[in-house]
Design an enzyme around this catalytic site. Structure first.
Site, PDB file in Angstrom:
ATOM      1  N   GLU A   1       0.837  -1.208   0.000  1.00 46.74           N
ATOM      2  CA  GLU A   1       0.000   0.000   0.000  1.00 46.74           C
ATOM      3  C   GLU A   1       0.866   1.250   0.000  1.00 46.74           C
ATOM      4  O   GLU A   1       2.092   1.174   0.164  1.00 46.74           O
ATOM      5  CB  GLU A   1      -0.919  -0.002   1.232  1.00 46.74           C
ATOM      6  CG  GLU A   1      -0.153   0.041   2.555  1.00 46.74           C
ATOM      7  CD  GLU A   1      -1.042  -0.045   3.792  1.00 46.74           C
ATOM      8  OE1 GLU A   1      -2.095  -0.722   3.726  1.00 46.74           O
ATOM      9  OE2 GLU A   1      -0.673   0.567   4.810  1.00 46.74           O
TER      10      GLU A   1
ATOM     11  N   HIS B   1       0.377   5.802   1.048  1.00 51.54           N
ATOM     12  CA  HIS B   1      -0.468   6.842   1.636  1.00 51.54           C
ATOM     13  C   HIS B   1       0.376   8.093   1.810  1.00 51.54           C
ATOM     14  O   HIS B   1       1.599   8.063   1.677  1.00 51.54           O
ATOM     15  CB  HIS B   1      -1.066   6.370   2.966  1.00 51.54           C
ATOM     16  CG  HIS B   1      -0.161   5.491   3.773  1.00 51.54           C
ATOM     17  ND1 HIS B   1       1.005   5.955   4.317  1.00 51.54           N
ATOM     18  CD2 HIS B   1      -0.220   4.163   4.070  1.00 51.54           C
ATOM     19  CE1 HIS B   1       1.615   4.953   4.945  1.00 51.54           C
ATOM     20  NE2 HIS B   1       0.904   3.851   4.808  1.00 51.54           N
TER      21      HIS B   1
ATOM     22  N   HIS C   1       5.645   6.584   7.668  1.00 50.37           N
ATOM     23  CA  HIS C   1       5.877   5.577   8.701  1.00 50.37           C
ATOM     24  C   HIS C   1       7.311   5.720   9.192  1.00 50.37           C
ATOM     25  O   HIS C   1       8.235   5.933   8.399  1.00 50.37           O
ATOM     26  CB  HIS C   1       5.778   4.154   8.138  1.00 50.37           C
ATOM     27  CG  HIS C   1       4.399   3.646   7.904  1.00 50.37           C
ATOM     28  ND1 HIS C   1       3.355   3.860   8.747  1.00 50.37           N
ATOM     29  CD2 HIS C   1       3.911   2.873   6.903  1.00 50.37           C
ATOM     30  CE1 HIS C   1       2.281   3.265   8.280  1.00 50.37           C
ATOM     31  NE2 HIS C   1       2.579   2.658   7.159  1.00 50.37           N
TER      32      HIS C   1
ATOM     33  N   HIS D   1       4.849   0.252  -0.196  1.00 55.04           N
ATOM     34  CA  HIS D   1       5.659  -0.494   0.780  1.00 55.04           C
ATOM     35  C   HIS D   1       4.934  -1.752   1.249  1.00 55.04           C
ATOM     36  O   HIS D   1       3.700  -1.793   1.289  1.00 55.04           O
ATOM     37  CB  HIS D   1       6.023   0.389   1.984  1.00 55.04           C
ATOM     38  CG  HIS D   1       4.838   0.942   2.715  1.00 55.04           C
ATOM     39  ND1 HIS D   1       4.180   2.070   2.288  1.00 55.04           N
ATOM     40  CD2 HIS D   1       4.187   0.539   3.839  1.00 55.04           C
ATOM     41  CE1 HIS D   1       3.182   2.335   3.118  1.00 55.04           C
ATOM     42  NE2 HIS D   1       3.154   1.407   4.067  1.00 55.04           N
TER      43      HIS D   1
ATOM     44  N   CYS E   1       5.908   0.864  14.809  1.00 55.33           N
ATOM     45  CA  CYS E   1       5.585   1.787  13.712  1.00 55.33           C
ATOM     46  C   CYS E   1       4.946   3.033  14.303  1.00 55.33           C
ATOM     47  O   CYS E   1       3.919   2.967  14.974  1.00 55.33           O
ATOM     48  CB  CYS E   1       4.637   1.123  12.723  1.00 55.33           C
ATOM     49  SG  CYS E   1       4.157   2.237  11.382  1.00 55.33           S
TER      50      CYS E   1
END
Lengths: 142, 142
Positions: free
Chosen positions: A65, A67, A71, A105, A119
Site C-alpha cells: 500500500e 499513503h 511511517h 511499501h 511503527c
C-alpha cells in the site's frame, strides 16, 4: 495515571504486553495481508502520534500500500524484508526504516520466524491506497 | 527519501545506528545526570513527535525532573529502575512506561550493565523542572 505495563510474551513467545489489546486481522483468501497482528502501545493524550507494534508470523506479509502519511519503523524482533517502491531490502533487529509519503511499501517475515516492528504514525492520517493492476505489474517488473 | 538506517552497535556493544548522531551529555560533578547518551532516531516532517533512544551506562542515571509533556518509554536494552513520584519500579526489556504530566521521574541503570530505552515526546514541549531542596526531601522520605 503514570504506569508500567509489563512485557508478557505468550506461550509461543509472541510479543504481548499487559493491558494492551491484540488485534488479529481477518484471514481471507483475497485479503492482501497474511498472519499479522497489531497492538497500540502508546497513544498519549498530549501527543499527535501513536506507537504501534506489528507482528507478522513466519511466511506472512503486510498489505502492499501507499499513503500520504509517513511511517517510522524500528524492527523489534526477527528479520524479514521491506519493499520500498521497486526495491526490496533485508531488515533485522533494531534496523530503522523511514517511509516517505506515497511510497509503495510491504513488509514480509522470513519463512523461519516472525518479524515484529514498532511503527510510529500520526493519529490523524489518510487511508491507505492499494495498487491498481497496472501499478502492481510496474512494481514487479525489474 | 525513504531509507533504511542499519543498527550498528559500537565495539563495546552500545547501541548505535548508521547516520544517527550520538550526543554524550557533559559530565560534571554538579550535573544531575550521569553516563547517558541520546540519539534522535526519528523526527518525521509530517509528525509532531520525536522518537529518541537514551542509553545509561552501568551505574548511571537520568536527571530527576518533571514537566507538562508526557513521556512514552519502551525499554530496548538491559534493566534498571524508574522512579515515578515516590515509587521506584524495576524495569526490563520491552516493558512500557507512561509518564504523566508533572510527575517526578528518574531512570537508573543497574550496576551490572546499561539501560537503553526509546522515548516518544512531542517536538514542541516545555522545559523540564528540577526539584527544590524541599521537594527532593519529600520525594526521598518514605
Amino acid at each position: 495515571m503514570s504506569n508500567i505495563r509489563r512485557f508478557a510474551p505468550d506461550a509461543r513467545g509472541d510479543f504481548r504486553w499487559e493491558a494492551v489489546d491484540t488485534l488479529r486481522y481477518k484471514q481471507e483468501g483475497s485479503a492482501p495481508f497474511k498472519d499479522i497482528t497489531r497492538q497500540v502501545l502508546f497513544a498519549p493524550a498530549d501527543q499527535a502520534t501513536e506507537l504501534r507494534y506489528f507482528e507478522i508470523a513466519a511466511g506472512g506479509y503486510s498489505t502492499l500500500e501507499r499513503h500520504e502519511h509517513t511511517h517510522a519503523v524500528l524492527v523489534l524482533r526477527g528479520s524479514g524484508t521491506v519493499q520500498l517502491g521497486r526495491e526490496t531490502h533485508a531488515i533485522g533487529e533494531n534496523d530503522l526504516v523511514s517511509i516517505d509519503p506515497l511510497t509503495w511499501h510491504q513488509f514480509r517475515a522470513t519463512s523461519n520466524g516472525p518479524l515484529g516492528f514498532l511503527c510510529l504514525v500520526s493519529k490523524e492520517r489518510d487511508r491507505p491506497q492499494l495498487p491498481s493492476e497496472d501499478e502492481r505489474a510496474a512494481l514487479e517488473s525489474r
